[in-house]
Design an enzyme around this catalytic site. Structure first.
Site, PDB file in Angstrom:
ATOM      1  N   TYR A  31       1.610  25.062  -5.470  1.00  0.00           N
ATOM      2  CA  TYR A  31       2.047  24.911  -4.075  1.00  0.00           C
ATOM      3  C   TYR A  31       3.551  24.655  -4.032  1.00  0.00           C
ATOM      4  O   TYR A  31       4.264  25.179  -3.169  1.00  0.00           O
ATOM      5  CB  TYR A  31       1.287  23.769  -3.402  1.00  0.00           C
ATOM      6  CG  TYR A  31      -0.190  24.064  -3.219  1.00  0.00           C
ATOM      7  CD1 TYR A  31      -0.640  24.814  -2.141  1.00  0.00           C
ATOM      8  CD2 TYR A  31      -1.129  23.619  -4.145  1.00  0.00           C
ATOM      9  CE1 TYR A  31      -1.992  25.092  -1.980  1.00  0.00           C
ATOM     10  CE2 TYR A  31      -2.480  23.901  -3.998  1.00  0.00           C
ATOM     11  CZ  TYR A  31      -2.899  24.634  -2.916  1.00  0.00           C
ATOM     12  OH  TYR A  31      -4.233  24.924  -2.764  1.00  0.00           O
ATOM     13  N   ASN A  54      -4.943  31.204   6.459  1.00  0.00           N
ATOM     14  CA  ASN A  54      -4.718  32.629   6.195  1.00  0.00           C
ATOM     15  C   ASN A  54      -5.919  33.478   6.586  1.00  0.00           C
ATOM     16  O   ASN A  54      -7.030  33.223   6.133  1.00  0.00           O
ATOM     17  CB  ASN A  54      -4.424  32.839   4.717  1.00  0.00           C
ATOM     18  CG  ASN A  54      -4.519  34.307   4.346  1.00  0.00           C
ATOM     19  OD1 ASN A  54      -3.846  35.142   4.914  1.00  0.00           O
ATOM     20  ND2 ASN A  54      -5.389  34.604   3.402  1.00  0.00           N
ATOM     21  N   CYS A  61      -5.057  33.795  -1.882  1.00  0.00           N
ATOM     22  CA  CYS A  61      -4.857  32.343  -1.753  1.00  0.00           C
ATOM     23  C   CYS A  61      -5.398  31.579  -2.946  1.00  0.00           C
ATOM     24  O   CYS A  61      -4.926  30.481  -3.246  1.00  0.00           O
ATOM     25  CB  CYS A  61      -5.578  31.834  -0.519  1.00  0.00           C
ATOM     26  SG  CYS A  61      -4.996  32.510   1.015  1.00  0.00           S
ATOM     27  N   HIS A  62      -6.400  32.130  -3.586  1.00  0.00           N
ATOM     28  CA  HIS A  62      -7.042  31.411  -4.698  1.00  0.00           C
ATOM     29  C   HIS A  62      -6.113  31.249  -5.885  1.00  0.00           C
ATOM     30  O   HIS A  62      -6.400  30.466  -6.786  1.00  0.00           O
ATOM     31  CB  HIS A  62      -8.317  32.141  -5.118  1.00  0.00           C
ATOM     32  CG  HIS A  62      -8.083  33.528  -5.614  1.00  0.00           C
ATOM     33  ND1 HIS A  62      -7.847  34.603  -4.776  1.00  0.00           N
ATOM     34  CD2 HIS A  62      -8.020  34.022  -6.872  1.00  0.00           C
ATOM     35  CE1 HIS A  62      -7.667  35.695  -5.511  1.00  0.00           C
ATOM     36  NE2 HIS A  62      -7.760  35.363  -6.781  1.00  0.00           N
ATOM     37  N   GLU A  88     -10.530  36.761 -12.932  1.00  0.00           N
ATOM     38  CA  GLU A  88      -9.229  37.367 -13.225  1.00  0.00           C
ATOM     39  C   GLU A  88      -8.697  36.958 -14.592  1.00  0.00           C
ATOM     40  O   GLU A  88      -7.568  37.281 -14.942  1.00  0.00           O
ATOM     41  CB  GLU A  88      -8.224  36.988 -12.132  1.00  0.00           C
ATOM     42  CG  GLU A  88      -8.630  37.558 -10.774  1.00  0.00           C
ATOM     43  CD  GLU A  88      -7.721  37.098  -9.633  1.00  0.00           C
ATOM     44  OE1 GLU A  88      -6.821  36.280  -9.889  1.00  0.00           O
ATOM     45  OE2 GLU A  88      -7.920  37.582  -8.504  1.00  0.00           O
TER      46      GLU A  88
END
Length: 106
Positions: A31, A54, A61-62, A88
């Site tokens: 962040y 969002n 966002c993850h 991912e």
DNA sequence: CTAATGACCATTA
DNA sequence: ATAATGGCCATTA
């Protein structure tokens, strides 16, 4: 069918979402990283609030996590955030990510 | 206008 | 290690 009752996105929110979109798959940003990009180095908390709102599925966002490597919150649930990250290739051990390995932009 | 809110952070106990 | 605390800042009531 009247006017949309949805609030317009603020300029700040658009910038947050735009910056988040640049994070590649397989990497994360904190962040505070996003805050620094926006030249608001102490706005980490506001960044989280913006990501929470969002509306775009295309914005990953993850991939935004806490500065200590803890995964952090997610609008659709912490569990889903972890699942997406693992998918991912991000390694999460004891609820934490090794930022030295997976953080972008140094 | 003020007060409250929250996907944060660093420090302290 | 966890919990509490004070600070931070854009948005929202």
């Amino acid at each position: 069918m009247g006017k949309s009752n949805k609030r317009l996105a603020s300029d700040f929110e658009k910038r947050v979402w735009g910056a988040t979109q640049k994070i590649p798959s397989g990497k994360v940003a904190t962040y505070t990283d996003i805050a620094r990009m926006l030249k608001l180095p102490r706005a980490a908390r506001a960044i989280g609030s913006a990501l929470n709102k969002n509306p775009f599925a295309a914005v990953p966002c993850h991939r935004v996590v806490r500065s200590d490597g803890i995964v952090g919150g997610y609008a659709r649930g912490n569990v889903e955030k972890i699942r997406k990250l693992r998918r991912e290739g991000i390694v999460i051990k004891g609820g934490k990510i090794n930022l030295v390995m997976f953080r972008v932009w140094l």
